[in-house]
Scaffold this active site. Structure first.
Site, PDB file in Angstrom:
ATOM      1  CE1 TYR A 130      19.917  -3.948 -26.701  1.00  0.00           C
ATOM      2  CE2 TYR A 130      21.614  -3.412 -28.322  1.00  0.00           C
ATOM      3  CZ  TYR A 130      21.057  -3.241 -27.066  1.00  0.00           C
ATOM      4  OH  TYR A 130      21.639  -2.368 -26.168  1.00  0.00           O
ATOM      5  CE  LYS A 169      18.257  -0.874 -25.831  1.00  0.00           C
ATOM      6  NZ  LYS A 169      17.655  -0.345 -24.584  1.00  0.00           N
TER       7      LYS A 169
END
Length: 284
Positions: free
Chosen positions: A171, A175
């Site tokens: 993640y 991001k």
């Protein structure tokens, strides 16, 4: 809802608009007068399954309140699907002025336990999903640049995890990648009369609910507090705001600085392991 708000006449695609931040944003944009196309694949938090229910429910709520919206069901990582999403929006409403991509999943694990599938799934949804939508929007905005009567806008969604967060290598990487993508897009899109910015939201969503030790509660940072920031970024009032990373947390809004050199030093003879060993503390 009103059709004479600051977003009156604006047609905006909201991916991941069936739940959480996406749902709150879709409803807010419609409440400010925008026409909203709500995309959501309706998967579990881990990316399993699919359901048209979340997108349909958001659209029903918007229409019940007097707004204009339609649901669009599909996988935002698919280049052919995102092209169809844009084409159908133009066919129905005549234009696409803005888009924001909230579509996302989580598969948290420490590096020692993370599987290849965990990595690929999260990178695919968050990073390729941004690329697939943004590439096709850029092509559409290029083709329609001469006829544009306003500056168009894309809002990418990043996270504080982009700075690193234990248990979220996939993640965090995705991001952080969104930030690089948005910075690049902000250099390319102005030639098509468009802009790109990144939103760094902090809000209580199902991603937070899934954490064993929740950092805050729903009353602290509700998604509805973030939605007006998106409303501003896609509005005509934000013309010229480009390449920024905007943090939205409760009642606070701030700009996040791009990476830059913090300290530096020079050795006219060129660096060696020995000289770096002697002087590296100067940088710390």
């Amino acid at each position: 809802m009103t059709d004479t708000g600051p977003l009156d006449g604006t047609v905006c695609i909201v991916t991941g608009g069936g739940r959480g931040l996406g749902e709150a944003t879709a409803k807010h944009l419609a409440g400010e007068g925008a026409t909203v196309v709500v995309n959501d694949l309706g998967t579990s938090l881990e990316g399993d399954g699919a359901s048209e229910g979340p997108a349909d429910e958001t659209v029903a709520a918007i229409r019940d309140a007097g707004g204009t919206a339609m649901a669009h069901f599909g996988d935002v990582t698919d280049l052919e699907y995102t092209e169809e999403l844009i084409d159908d929006t133009v066919a129905e409403y005549g234009r696409v002025d803005a888009a924001v991509n909230f579509a996302g999943v989580l598969r948290d694990a420490y590096l020692t336990e993370m599987t290849g599938e965990d990595w690929d799934t999260v990178i695919d949804v968050h990073l390729r999903g941004h690329f697939a939508l943004l590439r096709n929007l850029a092509r559409h905005w290029d083709e329609t640049a001469e006829a544009a009567d306003r500056e168009r806008a894309f809002v990418g969604v990043t996270s504080p995890s982009a700075l690193g967060n234990a248990g979220q290598a996939n993640y965090a990487a995705a991001k952080a990648g969104v930030l690089g993508l948005i910075r690049t897009a902000s250099a390319e899109l102005p030639r098509y009369d468009a802009r790109a910015n990144a939103l760094l939201p902090i809000a209580y969503t199902r991603m937070i609910e899934d954490m064993p030790h929740q950092p805050f509660g729903e009353d602290d940072f509700p998604p509805e507090k973030v939605a007006p920031v998106v409303g501003y970024l896609v509005s005509e009032a934000a013309e010229g705001v480009n390449g920024e990373t905007v943090r939205a947390q409760g009642d606070m809004v701030s700009l996040v600085a791009d990476p830059k050199d913090e300290n530096s030093m020079v050795d006219a003879e060129g660096w060696t392991v020995e000289t770096l060993s002697e002087r590296f503390d100067e940088l710390l």
